[in-house]
Design a protein around this motif. Structure first.
Motif, PDB file in Angstrom:
ATOM      1  N   TRP A 175       0.834  -1.193   0.000  1.00 62.50           N
ATOM      2  CA  TRP A 175       0.000   0.000   0.000  1.00 62.50           C
ATOM      3  C   TRP A 175       0.878   1.257   0.000  1.00 62.50           C
ATOM      4  O   TRP A 175       0.597   2.225  -0.701  1.00 62.50           O
ATOM      5  N   LEU A 176       1.926   1.230   0.809  1.00 59.96           N
ATOM      6  CA  LEU A 176       2.786   2.400   0.932  1.00 59.96           C
ATOM      7  C   LEU A 176       3.588   2.675  -0.335  1.00 59.96           C
ATOM      8  O   LEU A 176       3.965   3.820  -0.606  1.00 59.96           O
ATOM      9  N   LYS A 177       3.865   1.635  -1.092  1.00 67.50           N
ATOM     10  CA  LYS A 177       4.703   1.776  -2.280  1.00 67.50           C
ATOM     11  C   LYS A 177       3.918   1.974  -3.571  1.00 67.50           C
ATOM     12  O   LYS A 177       4.513   2.155  -4.637  1.00 67.50           O
ATOM     13  N   VAL A 178       2.602   1.929  -3.506  1.00 65.69           N
ATOM     14  CA  VAL A 178       1.812   2.005  -4.732  1.00 65.69           C
ATOM     15  C   VAL A 178       1.974   3.385  -5.380  1.00 65.69           C
ATOM     16  O   VAL A 178       1.944   4.414  -4.709  1.00 65.69           O
ATOM     17  N   PRO A 179       2.176   3.439  -6.697  1.00 71.06           N
ATOM     18  CA  PRO A 179       2.247   4.733  -7.387  1.00 71.06           C
ATOM     19  C   PRO A 179       0.867   5.394  -7.411  1.00 71.06           C
ATOM     20  O   PRO A 179      -0.153   4.718  -7.494  1.00 71.06           O
ATOM     21  N   VAL A 180       0.854   6.701  -7.325  1.00 68.21           N
ATOM     22  CA  VAL A 180      -0.395   7.456  -7.356  1.00 68.21           C
ATOM     23  C   VAL A 180      -0.354   8.430  -8.522  1.00 68.21           C
ATOM     24  O   VAL A 180       0.596   9.207  -8.662  1.00 68.21           O
ATOM     25  N   GLU A 181      -1.374   8.376  -9.365  1.00 69.94           N
ATOM     26  CA  GLU A 181      -1.453   9.294 -10.499  1.00 69.94           C
ATOM     27  C   GLU A 181      -2.167  10.565 -10.079  1.00 69.94           C
ATOM     28  O   GLU A 181      -3.274  10.525  -9.555  1.00 69.94           O
ATOM     29  N   GLU A 182      -1.530  11.686 -10.305  1.00 74.19           N
ATOM     30  CA  GLU A 182      -2.097  12.988  -9.965  1.00 74.19           C
ATOM     31  C   GLU A 182      -2.052  13.891 -11.190  1.00 74.19           C
ATOM     32  O   GLU A 182      -1.404  13.576 -12.191  1.00 74.19           O
ATOM     33  N   ARG A 183      -2.730  15.006 -11.088  1.00 73.57           N
ATOM     34  CA  ARG A 183      -2.687  16.018 -12.140  1.00 73.57           C
ATOM     35  C   ARG A 183      -2.243  17.350 -11.540  1.00 73.57           C
ATOM     36  O   ARG A 183      -2.690  17.720 -10.451  1.00 73.57           O
ATOM     37  N   ASP A 184      -1.352  18.033 -12.251  1.00 78.00           N
ATOM     38  CA  ASP A 184      -0.893  19.323 -11.754  1.00 78.00           C
ATOM     39  C   ASP A 184      -1.904  20.407 -12.103  1.00 78.00           C
ATOM     40  O   ASP A 184      -2.996  20.129 -12.624  1.00 78.00           O
ATOM     41  N   GLU A 185      -1.552  21.661 -11.799  1.00 76.39           N
ATOM     42  CA  GLU A 185      -2.488  22.765 -12.013  1.00 76.39           C
ATOM     43  C   GLU A 185      -2.838  22.955 -13.487  1.00 76.39           C
ATOM     44  O   GLU A 185      -3.865  23.570 -13.816  1.00 76.39           O
ATOM     45  N   LYS A 186      -2.013  22.411 -14.389  1.00 73.71           N
ATOM     46  CA  LYS A 186      -2.295  22.504 -15.823  1.00 73.71           C
ATOM     47  C   LYS A 186      -3.031  21.281 -16.356  1.00 73.71           C
ATOM     48  O   LYS A 186      -3.277  21.175 -17.549  1.00 73.71           O
ATOM     49  N   GLY A 187      -3.346  20.339 -15.452  1.00 69.33           N
ATOM     50  CA  GLY A 187      -4.060  19.145 -15.876  1.00 69.33           C
ATOM     51  C   GLY A 187      -3.168  18.036 -16.403  1.00 69.33           C
ATOM     52  O   GLY A 187      -3.664  17.001 -16.863  1.00 69.33           O
ATOM     53  N   LYS A 188      -1.865  18.219 -16.301  1.00 73.48           N
ATOM     54  CA  LYS A 188      -0.926  17.221 -16.798  1.00 73.48           C
ATOM     55  C   LYS A 188      -0.757  16.102 -15.776  1.00 73.48           C
ATOM     56  O   LYS A 188      -0.612  16.343 -14.584  1.00 73.48           O
ATOM     57  N   LYS A 189      -0.755  14.864 -16.251  1.00 77.52           N
ATOM     58  CA  LYS A 189      -0.622  13.720 -15.363  1.00 77.52           C
ATOM     59  C   LYS A 189       0.801  13.590 -14.831  1.00 77.52           C
ATOM     60  O   LYS A 189       1.767  13.893 -15.530  1.00 77.52           O
ATOM     61  N   ARG A 190       0.899  13.112 -13.587  1.00 81.74           N
ATOM     62  CA  ARG A 190       2.204  12.814 -13.005  1.00 81.74           C
ATOM     63  C   ARG A 190       2.045  11.707 -11.971  1.00 81.74           C
ATOM     64  O   ARG A 190       0.976  11.530 -11.403  1.00 81.74           O
ATOM     65  N   LEU A 191       3.102  10.943 -11.767  1.00 82.26           N
ATOM     66  CA  LEU A 191       3.080   9.856 -10.798  1.00 82.26           C
ATOM     67  C   LEU A 191       3.895  10.238  -9.567  1.00 82.26           C
ATOM     68  O   LEU A 191       4.995  10.782  -9.681  1.00 82.26           O
ATOM     69  N   THR A 192       3.346   9.951  -8.406  1.00 75.72           N
ATOM     70  CA  THR A 192       4.076  10.130  -7.159  1.00 75.72           C
ATOM     71  C   THR A 192       4.144   8.785  -6.441  1.00 75.72           C
ATOM     72  O   THR A 192       3.408   7.856  -6.761  1.00 75.72           O
ATOM     73  N   GLY A 193       5.017   8.708  -5.456  1.00 78.42           N
ATOM     74  CA  GLY A 193       5.164   7.440  -4.733  1.00 78.42           C
ATOM     75  C   GLY A 193       5.973   6.446  -5.548  1.00 78.42           C
ATOM     76  O   GLY A 193       6.896   6.798  -6.276  1.00 78.42           O
ATOM     77  N   GLY A 194       5.630   5.176  -5.417  1.00 79.47           N
ATOM     78  CA  GLY A 194       6.355   4.130  -6.137  1.00 79.47           C
ATOM     79  C   GLY A 194       7.338   3.401  -5.256  1.00 79.47           C
ATOM     80  O   GLY A 194       7.554   3.743  -4.084  1.00 79.47           O
ATOM     81  N   LYS A 195       7.941   2.359  -5.802  1.00 84.30           N
ATOM     82  CA  LYS A 195       8.780   1.463  -5.013  1.00 84.30           C
ATOM     83  C   LYS A 195      10.029   2.122  -4.443  1.00 84.30           C
ATOM     84  O   LYS A 195      10.586   1.651  -3.447  1.00 84.30           O
ATOM     85  N   ASP A 196      10.513   3.199  -5.062  1.00 83.36           N
ATOM     86  CA  ASP A 196      11.717   3.865  -4.563  1.00 83.36           C
ATOM     87  C   ASP A 196      11.416   4.903  -3.492  1.00 83.36           C
ATOM     88  O   ASP A 196      12.324   5.489  -2.910  1.00 83.36           O
ATOM     89  N   ASN A 197      10.145   5.132  -3.238  1.00 85.75           N
ATOM     90  CA  ASN A 197       9.756   6.130  -2.242  1.00 85.75           C
ATOM     91  C   ASN A 197       9.781   5.515  -0.849  1.00 85.75           C
ATOM     92  O   ASN A 197       9.286   4.415  -0.636  1.00 85.75           O
ATOM     93  N   ASP A 198      10.364   6.201   0.118  1.00 87.71           N
ATOM     94  CA  ASP A 198      10.451   5.656   1.477  1.00 87.71           C
ATOM     95  C   ASP A 198       9.740   6.519   2.506  1.00 87.71           C
ATOM     96  O   ASP A 198       9.907   6.341   3.712  1.00 87.71           O
ATOM     97  N   ARG A 199       8.899   7.446   2.027  1.00 86.25           N
ATOM     98  CA  ARG A 199       8.157   8.305   2.933  1.00 86.25           C
ATOM     99  C   ARG A 199       6.749   8.561   2.410  1.00 86.25           C
ATOM    100  O   ARG A 199       6.511   8.538   1.213  1.00 86.25           O
ATOM    101  N   GLY A 200       5.857   8.819   3.338  1.00 91.30           N
ATOM    102  CA  GLY A 200       4.515   9.252   2.972  1.00 91.30           C
ATOM    103  C   GLY A 200       3.517   8.119   2.818  1.00 91.30           C
ATOM    104  O   GLY A 200       3.873   6.978   2.552  1.00 91.30           O
ATOM    105  N   THR A 201       2.243   8.463   3.027  1.00 94.95           N
ATOM    106  CA  THR A 201       1.144   7.531   2.783  1.00 94.95           C
ATOM    107  C   THR A 201       0.399   8.014   1.550  1.00 94.95           C
ATOM    108  O   THR A 201       0.173   9.219   1.397  1.00 94.95           O
ATOM    109  N   PRO A 202      -0.009   7.108   0.650  1.00 95.89           N
ATOM    110  CA  PRO A 202      -0.644   7.516  -0.609  1.00 95.89           C
ATOM    111  C   PRO A 202      -1.909   8.343  -0.365  1.00 95.89           C
ATOM    112  O   PRO A 202      -2.802   7.915   0.370  1.00 95.89           O
ATOM    113  N   GLN A 203      -1.974   9.518  -0.966  1.00 95.09           N
ATOM    114  CA  GLN A 203      -3.153  10.355  -0.822  1.00 95.09           C
ATOM    115  C   GLN A 203      -4.360   9.653  -1.430  1.00 95.09           C
ATOM    116  O   GLN A 203      -4.309   9.178  -2.565  1.00 95.09           O
ATOM    117  N   GLY A 204      -5.443   9.565  -0.661  1.00 95.93           N
ATOM    118  CA  GLY A 204      -6.644   8.900  -1.146  1.00 95.93           C
ATOM    119  C   GLY A 204      -6.667   7.415  -0.877  1.00 95.93           C
ATOM    120  O   GLY A 204      -7.680   6.759  -1.118  1.00 95.93           O
TER     121      GLY A 204
END
Length: 269
Positions: A141-170
């Motif tokens: 759960w902690l390592k799952v990538p999360v797809e987000e959109r920036d203020e321009k509506g462009k997609k971006r991924l946060t989190g992922g297997k290399d991330n060692d901090r944070g809980t996935p938003q949502g």
């Protein structure tokens, strides 16, 4: 009226009650077998029914993991917990102010949900949950990538297997895990008797908290700053302040506390 299709199946509710009672009656008990409860057909059907009714939107449910961890939470934590609400936290603050705890640390954590260290968080979970399959599921759960959109509506991924901090938003389990990690600070405050030392009380809701004291707000803030640093967290120093609630206002969970003036009489109320 509750849709009959959403009512809790007897066996699922019975499972929750058993786990709840076990966790409550034996605070030091560690659960070695939970994963098999997660993929039970009736549990999965219940989860699917709720998700369908909610159109797949993220949220907090009442499954077994939460039943277990809730019993270890400190009573001054009000966020994302059964039978507790933001209104309860507001009333707790109001009561403490009335009792004379008017020297206030108006605290603000810097990006709390994004900075919780995974390794320390898993240690918190493992204090009660020993089942390696369940712990592995939490790690995924902690390592799952999360797809987000920036203020321009462009997609971006946060989190992922290399991330060692944070809980996935949502993430459905993110509020629970965030509560669990914050509980380390609350429990440490209680066990080291800082409340008695500083004549202070903490009221916490999710990533928001205030410390209300009787004349020792500066000392309480310094102590809390050090504890948070050891937990890998930081205060937003620009937004964190000390207030004398007899003379100054402060905001908590959308409510403003402190002196108010009547426009009609011009007297402070």
């Amino acid at each position: 009226m509750i849709d009959a299709s959403l009512e809790m199946p007897d066996k699922v509710r019975e499972l929750q009650i058993k786990l709840y009672r076990k966790a409550k009656s034996e605070p030091e008990f560690r659960f070695y077998q939970l994963y098999d409860k997660v993929y039970r057909e009736d549990v999965l059907l219940r989860a699917w029914t709720l998700a369908k009714a909610n159109q797949g939107a993220p949220g907090v449910d009442g499954e077994s993991f939460e039943d277990i961890e809730t019993r270890g939470m400190e009573p001054n934590a009000f966020g994302y917990r059964p039978k507790r609400s933001a209104q309860d936290a507001i009333q707790a603050v109001d009561k403490l102010l009335y009792e004379g705890y008017t020297d206030v640390v108006d605290a603000d954590l810097s990006k709390y949900f994004d900075t919780i260290p995974h390794s320390e968080l898993i240690q918190c979970v493992a204090r009660r949950i020993v089942d390696k399959h369940m712990l592995h599921l939490v790690k995924m759960w902690l390592k799952v990538p999360v797809e987000e959109r920036d203020e321009k509506g462009k997609k971006r991924l946060t989190g992922g297997k290399d991330n060692d901090r944070g809980t996935p938003q949502g993430g459905v389990i993110s509020p629970l895990l965030a509560n669990l990690y914050m509980n380390r600070m609350l429990k440490g405050w209680k066990q080291t008797k800082r409340g008695e030392q500083y004549r202070a009380r903490i009221v916490n809701y999710a990533d928001d908290f205030v410390i209300l004291s009787r004349g020792n707000a500066n000392e309480a803030l310094e102590r809390t700053r050090g504890v948070l640093e050891r937990l890998g967290l930081t205060l937003n120093e620009r937004k964190t302040s000390i207030r004398n609630a007899r003379k100054e206002r402060f905001d908590f969970l959308g409510y403003t506390f402190g002196p108010h003036f009547s426009r009609r009489t011009s007297y402070r109320i």
